[in-house]
Design an enzyme around this catalytic site. Sequence first.
Site, PDB file in Angstrom:
ATOM      1  N   GLU A  59     -11.963   3.360  -1.449  1.00  0.00           N
ATOM      2  CA  GLU A  59     -11.548   4.463  -2.323  1.00  0.00           C
ATOM      3  C   GLU A  59     -11.248   3.979  -3.727  1.00  0.00           C
ATOM      4  OE1 GLU A  59      -8.214   6.263  -0.387  1.00  0.00           O
ATOM      5  OE2 GLU A  59      -9.459   7.079   1.234  1.00  0.00           O
ATOM      6  N   HIS A 109      -6.947  -5.944   2.190  1.00  0.00           N
ATOM      7  CA  HIS A 109      -5.815  -5.361   2.928  1.00  0.00           C
ATOM      8  C   HIS A 109      -5.269  -6.414   3.895  1.00  0.00           C
ATOM      9  CE1 HIS A 109      -6.721  -0.960   2.111  1.00  0.00           C
ATOM     10  NE2 HIS A 109      -7.893  -1.503   1.816  1.00  0.00           N
ATOM     11  N   ASN A 169     -12.711  -2.968   2.600  1.00  0.00           N
ATOM     12  CA  ASN A 169     -13.574  -1.797   2.709  1.00  0.00           C
ATOM     13  C   ASN A 169     -14.625  -1.928   1.613  1.00  0.00           C
ATOM     14  OD1 ASN A 169     -12.099  -0.604   4.825  1.00  0.00           O
ATOM     15  ND2 ASN A 169     -10.637   0.265   3.382  1.00  0.00           N
ATOM     16  N   HIS A 204     -10.073  -5.560  -3.450  1.00  0.00           N
ATOM     17  CA  HIS A 204      -8.752  -5.859  -2.877  1.00  0.00           C
ATOM     18  C   HIS A 204      -8.898  -6.141  -1.396  1.00  0.00           C
ATOM     19  CE1 HIS A 204      -9.493  -1.517  -2.683  1.00  0.00           C
ATOM     20  NE2 HIS A 204      -8.848  -1.542  -1.537  1.00  0.00           N
ATOM     21  N   ASP A 243       0.854  -1.186   0.000  1.00  0.00           N
ATOM     22  CA  ASP A 243       0.000   0.000   0.000  1.00  0.00           C
ATOM     23  C   ASP A 243       0.895   1.243   0.000  1.00  0.00           C
ATOM     24  OD1 ASP A 243      -3.214   0.536   1.008  1.00  0.00           O
ATOM     25  OD2 ASP A 243      -1.793   2.214   1.064  1.00  0.00           O
ATOM     26  N   ILE A 244       0.512   2.217  -0.820  1.00  0.00           N
ATOM     27  CA  ILE A 244       1.313   3.441  -0.957  1.00  0.00           C
ATOM     28  C   ILE A 244       1.297   4.269   0.334  1.00  0.00           C
ATOM     29  CG2 ILE A 244      -0.433   5.054  -1.849  1.00  0.00           C
ATOM     30  CD1 ILE A 244       1.534   5.709  -4.129  1.00  0.00           C
TER      31      ILE A 244
END
Length: 111
Positions: free
Chosen positions: A96, A103, A88, A101, A31-32
Amino acid sequence: MSLDCLFCKIVNREIPSEFLYEDDTYVVFKDIKPAAPVHLLLVPKKHIRCINDLTEEDRDILSGLFMVAKEMAKEQGVNESGYKLLFNVEKGGGQEIFHLHLHLIGGWKKN
Ligand code: 5GP
Ligand code: ZN
């Protein structure tokens, strides 16, 4: 594939990213904006918008995703210390990027 989807672009290497894992069905990258020392995104290559959009034919993709999670947790050394797996879902659920995906979050210091 969805043309204006960021994760499709990452999957298709239109945006360069370092994959920690890749096979025919999934990619895994960091994750960025990590929320913890270990924060990976486990991404099916198929463009599925979110959990609400799963269909019967996605059953194997979803169950396989948890097997990838298990392996990545081990590889990252958090399998024993513990970690969280999180989807999410929709804007109100904090989503977002509208490409499914999972996490994988962990690696907090032990007390
Ligand atoms: P969501 O809120 O949709 O569940 O999670 C999207 C995640 O993608 C966020 O944690 C965000 O930091 C991460 N992210 C957004 N853009 C990029 C990007 O270009 N590269 C990477 N590696 N992660 C990204
Ligand atoms: Zn996509």
